[in-house]
Design an enzyme around this catalytic site. Structure first.
Site, mmCIF file in Angstrom:
data_model
loop_
_atom_site.group_PDB
_atom_site.id
_atom_site.type_symbol
_atom_site.label_atom_id
_atom_site.label_comp_id
_atom_site.label_asym_id
_atom_site.label_seq_id
_atom_site.Cartn_x
_atom_site.Cartn_y
_atom_site.Cartn_z
ATOM 1 C CG ASP A 36 -2.208 0.741 1.047
ATOM 2 O OD1 ASP A 36 -3.258 0.099 0.892
ATOM 3 O OD2 ASP A 36 -2.178 1.995 1.026
ATOM 4 C CG ASP A 58 2.737 4.832 -6.351
ATOM 5 O OD1 ASP A 58 1.822 4.331 -7.039
ATOM 6 O OD2 ASP A 58 2.962 6.059 -6.318
ATOM 7 C CB VAL A 59 -0.133 -0.085 -7.993
ATOM 8 C CG1 VAL A 59 -0.285 -1.040 -6.834
ATOM 9 C CG2 VAL A 59 -1.218 0.982 -8.001
ATOM 10 C CE1 TYR A 150 -12.622 4.277 -9.453
ATOM 11 C CE2 TYR A 150 -14.904 4.016 -10.141
ATOM 12 C CZ TYR A 150 -13.845 3.643 -9.326
ATOM 13 O OH TYR A 150 -14.008 2.640 -8.399
ATOM 14 C CE LYS A 154 -11.814 1.056 -10.481
ATOM 15 N NZ LYS A 154 -10.881 0.169 -9.737
ATOM 16 C CB THR A 185 -14.316 1.467 1.542
ATOM 17 O OG1 THR A 185 -14.367 2.365 0.428
ATOM 18 C CG2 THR A 185 -14.802 0.094 1.109
ATOM 19 C CB THR A 188 -17.861 5.105 -0.808
ATOM 20 O OG1 THR A 188 -17.682 4.084 0.169
ATOM 21 C CG2 THR A 188 -17.506 4.561 -2.175
#
Ligand SMILES: NC(=O)c1ccc[n+]([C@@H]2O[C@H](COP(=O)([O-])OP(=O)(O)OC[C@H]3O[C@@H](n4cnc5c(N)ncnc54)[C@H](O)[C@@H]3O)[C@@H](O)[C@H]2O)c1
Length: 263
Positions: A36, A58-59, A150, A154, A185, A188
């Protein structure tokens, strides 16, 4: 104990859906690595799951993703499952959306999944295979106001999933996507803090409630498990039937639903 003797990476595993996946894996016997960008959340994971390997990665940065997958293999001796969960968005209406905000969202949600898939695959191909689960969104299918970056990212995750399934199936690597609806979460929180917004969501969700992170983790674990051994390239909607409720609720105009008459 479906994951006894298995090893798993959860990228974006320190909060929300990723944390629920991590907990589920640990509960079912897997050795887990949690990656993370939040040091604070990683510290909490280390305290809760002392057996887990936690690492900052960091992805969106290839070298960090490569190192994170390498660390899992170094510590566990192999990699069986990889969950690609990290995601967030900087919303903006198309006409105003800055290039920086587009890049932030698509880099995190789409490029991040690509990099995780690529570097997980390098430890699975030719080594008996493995299973990957990408967390996309209902927004892969349904656009939202101020959500173009976004939703596009996705939708891209769904196609990346299919491409991975195509390219790696012969080597026993399965790749599937989970498409959550509304999940409670930290991501949101603003919707749950705004009753009118929450009501607007709930009016669209036939099961009548938002998901909890565990509602998403269950299907994600299933897809990575042996029970799903013949499932690859699939998109599993986990949305309380939200996707089927596009039509307005006509009951107020048609009266109460009736029961079929016996005989
Ligand atoms: N919550 C929802 O309603 C919902 C719905 C559909 C899809 N999703 C998707 O589910 C995934 C998880 O979301 P969540 O609701 O659990 O959010 P969350 O904010 O609770 O967790 C996301 C985690 O990803 C981490 N992260 C952020 N950027 C990162 C990066 N560059 N590298 C590594 N880690 C990073 C965060 O620190 C956080 O711990 C996301 O991909 C999100 O788009 C969420």
């Amino acid at each position: 104990m479906r994951f006894a003797g298995k090893t798993a990476v959860v990228a974006g595993g320190a909060s929300g859906i990723g944390l629920a996946i991590l907990r589920g894996l640990a509960r079912e016997g897997a050795r887990v690595l949690c990656a993370d960008v939040s040091d604070e959340r990683l510290a909490a994971v280390a305290q809760e799951l002392p057996e887990a390997v936690v690492t900052r990665a960091d992805v969106t940065r290839e070298a960090e993703v490569e190192a994170m997958m390498g660390l899992a293999v170094e510590r566990f001796g192999g990699l069986d499952c990889s969950f690609h969960v990290a995601g967030a968005s900087r919303p903006g209406y198309l006409v105003d959306l800055s290039e920086q905000d587009w890049d932030f969202t698509t880099d995190l949600c789409l490029k991040g999944v690509f990099l995780c898939m690529k570097h997980a695959a390098r430890h699975m191909l030719g080594r008996g295979g493995g299973a990957m689960v990408n967390i996309a969104s209902l927004n892969a299918h349904v656009p939202m106001h101020a959500g173009a970056a976004y939703a596009s990212a996705k939708a891209g995750v769904e196609m990346l999933t299919k491409n991975g399934a195509l390219e790696w199936g012969a080597e026993g690597v399965r790749v599937n996507a989970v498409l959550p609806g509304l999940v409670q979460t930290p991501l949101t929180k603003r919707h749950f803090d705004n009753q009118a917004a929450l009501d607007a969501f709930l009016a669209r969700i036939p099961l009548g409630r938002a998901a909890q992170p565990e509602d998403i983790a269950g299907p994600a674990l299933f897809l990575a498990s042996e029970e799903a051994r013949y499932v690859s390239g699939a998109s599993l909607l986990v949305d309380g039937a939200w996707a089927v409720s596009g039509y307005p609720d006509m009951r107020p105009f048609r009266g109460a639903p009736g029961w079929p008459k016996p005989g």
